[in-house]
Design an enzyme around this catalytic site. Structure first.
Site, PDB file in Angstrom:
ATOM      1  CD  GLU A  41       5.501  -3.336  -2.647  1.00  0.00           C
ATOM      2  OE1 GLU A  41       5.988  -2.377  -2.028  1.00  0.00           O
ATOM      3  OE2 GLU A  41       5.751  -3.581  -3.831  1.00  0.00           O
ATOM      4  CD  GLU A  67       3.309  -2.467  -7.526  1.00  0.00           C
ATOM      5  OE1 GLU A  67       4.449  -1.981  -7.333  1.00  0.00           O
ATOM      6  OE2 GLU A  67       2.349  -2.292  -6.751  1.00  0.00           O
TER       7      GLU A  67
END
Ligand code: GCB
Length: 598
Positions: free
Chosen positions: A415, A509
């Protein structure tokens, strides 16, 4: 980097156990001569984070000193003595008898320091380790703005920055003429009748020959080879007829013995388990040994009460048992490289691993440093120092883990905002660098497919072999219980990403908090029912799309994170509790996976 083993030529002195320990909140230890002799006011257990071993260190993120006396016998004088600290979190400076012997800039990867010049043989030696657990813009991970009790102190990520000596500390005595590292790449002929081992060696002490023996599990020698060595490097290719392949269903490991010789005399031996397998990617699929695989499992954390991020074999074995019980075949080492035994067990049990560098949420600091986006200067963010550290972490992670058949992908970051031109250039360089070191695995960047700041416009994905999306629309965007728009949006995003990048996609995720024991008739936020419904919606979408090659739930277990208004003490997105008890989700997932691959 070689994992420590014990044999005729190499021996290990285990330094785990009780150490003396001192806090140094104003970082004045060096001025006070603590390199020679810290006061040793406390006793601490190693391995184990310092945060929860005492009552006053939970959020202590400054400097601390570890010290220990060690008798080093005279008979080790002819050996090279390597102090190997598998994880000092975050910045390590090491001293032996007051002499500085080296530093290591980030945690999660080993420091290997030769200490001979500082050692007194046949006498007691004082080992002193200074650990700074501070984060700033140029550390891995980066500094972030904490809230609550944390204000201003922490790194920018949703996990607890457990500090200290979290993994093994050993003194490894090795011969001066020795194998320093090796990289075993495995290839297969098209018909799988021939397996090839391409072995690259690095040595110390100028040996003149290397000889290798490959054995089956039962000791039968499959093949042998020899090679002359020049300038401490060597390359050897071996081929095997009708090899047994490594896969999750049949994780077969050969045993490779490497002998280092000088003038015909063996100087060193090193043994390594070797699994023969290939990984490749097509437009829609990931292939293991030429056949499509589906990655089913979890993104995880190393986290447990009291020991924090400390490694304990029994806890690790339990986690693997839980993953097997569910029918998982893979996991990601979010958000840092794990203890080396995690990969050894994955090799033995047949888990596929996405190995992640200790790089998380790079460039999100823009939301911390600048209130207005207009004044944000991307060029200030990409410091040379940060990029150098990032490359170093990738280099060290790969040199530690590249011989594990379980590792099928390198994740260069989690991320990080890849939406700007500068980020795109940055990740192009980083992915190329990673492939330059190891071209036999996938290179990925697990990234956010949903939240704020237009991260769905991430262009850095184009440099990856598989698109890895973390996705939390439903969990954070308060769409309520009207599931249809969420499902449609997720499907649209996955299809868009597919059309845009033309690569296989994996959901790395997704999840929602389910507080253990919190139930409701309707699947509400924070209940076990709500968590279950949410995860199954995602799985249903993934199942529909043939180009989705894997789903890793967030997370295997609940875990400790930083104080935050969106976290009820723990991050409760685990299928199991922090103490590894099953939630409703775990039971239902097991049932689902018995019938369906996704
Ligand atoms: C993410 C992060 C992970 C967080 C998770 C969450 O995208 O990668 O570190 O814990 O979301 O629970 O929000």
């Amino acid at each position: 980097m070689l994992y420590p083993i014990h044999n005729h030529f190499r021996s290990i002195i285990n330094l785990n156990g009780l150490w003396q320990f001192d806090l140094d909140p104003d970082n004045s230890g060096v001025k006070k001569g603590w390199m020679q002799d810290p006061p040793g006011e406390r006793i601490i257990g190693v391995p184990g984070s310092w945060n929860d071993q005492f009552t006053d260190t939970h959020i202590y993120f400054k400097t601390a000193w570890y010290s220990k006396d060690l008798f080093i016998p005279e008979n080790l004088r002819q050996h090279s003595l390597l102090l190997r600290i598998a994880d000092a979190n975050n910045h390590l400076t090491a001293y032996v008898n007051g002499q500085k012997i080296g530093e290591h800039a980030f945690g999660f990867l080993p420091a290997l320091l030769e200490i001979n010049s500082a050692v007194k043989f046949g006498a007691n030696n004082r080992i002193v380790l200074k650990i700074d657990s501070l984060f700033d813009r140029d550390t891995l991970p980066q500094w972030g703005r904490g809230i609550g009790h944390w204000a201003g102190t922490v790194m920018h990520a949703d996990y607890f920055p457990y500090a200290g000596l979290n993994r093994d500390v050993v003194l490894w005595s090795v011969p001066p003429v020795r194998l320093h590292n090796l990289k075993v790449d495995t290839l297969l002929s098209k018909d799988h009748k021939k397996g090839i081992l391409k072995i690259k060696f690095w040595f110390k002490g100028l040996p003149d020959r290397v000889s290798v023996v490959l054995q089956e599990k039962n000791g039968r020698v499959v093949m042998q080879g020899q090679q002359e060595i020049k300038n401490n490097e060597g390359l050897l290719e071996l081929s095997i007829r009708n090899p047994r392949l490594w896969s999750p269903e049949s994780p077969y490991l050969y045993k490779l013995q490497v002998f280092t010789l000088k003038e015909g005399v063996p100087q060193d031996e090193y043994n390594l388990p070797v699994g023969l397998r290939t990984i490749s990617v097509t437009r829609d699929q990931v292939l293991l040994n030429g056949r499509p695989i589906f990655l089913r499992g979890f993104s995880r954390h190393e986290d447990f009460p009291v020991i924090g991020r400390g490694h304990v074999d029994a806890l690790m074995v339990r986690e693997f048992s839980l993953m097997k019980w569910l029918g998982a075949n893979s996991f990601r080492t979010s958000h840092y490289p794990y203890d080396e035994r995690q990969y050894q067990l994955a090799d033995e049990l047949g888990f596929l691993v996405i190995d992640e560098a200790p790089v998380v949420s790079f460039f999100w600091i823009k939301s911390n440093f600048y209130t207005s986006k207009k004044t944000f200067d991307w060029n200030r963010v990409y410091s040379k120092k940060l990029e150098t550290l990032h490359r170093q972490s990738l280099n060290e992670m790969m040199a530690r883990d590249w011989n594990h058949p379980s590792v099928i992908a390198w994740s260069v970051s989690n991320e990080s905002d890849g939406t700007s031109r500068q980020a795109n250039g940055y990740f192009k360089r980083i992915c190329e660098y990673t492939r330059g070191i190891d071209s036999t695995r996938m290179v990925v960047h697990t990234n956010c497919g949903d939240m704020g700041d237009g991260l769905h416009n991430d262009i850095s994905h184009q440099h990856c072999d598989m698109i890895c999306l973390n996705h939390y629309d439903f969990a954070y965007n308060n769409e309520g219980r009207n599931n249809q728009p969420v499902i449609e949006k997720l499907e649209r995003k996955l299809r868009d990403a597919k059309a845009r990048f033309r690569k296989p996609i994996m959901l790395t995720e997704f999840g929602m908090c389910g507080i253990p024991g919190q139930h409701s008739l309707a699947p509400e936020y924070f209940t076990e029912e709500g968590q279950l419904e949410h995860v199954f919606l995602y799985l249903d979408v993934a199942k529909k799309l043939p180009f989705v090659v894997g789903t890793h739930l967030w997370n295997l277990k609940d875990f400790k994170t930083q104080e935050h208004s969106a976290r009820a003490y723990l991050n409760f997105k685990g299928a199991f509790t922090r103490l590894m008890e099953p939630k409703l989700l775990a039971h239902m997932l097991k049932k689902r996976w018995e019938k369906s691959r996704c």
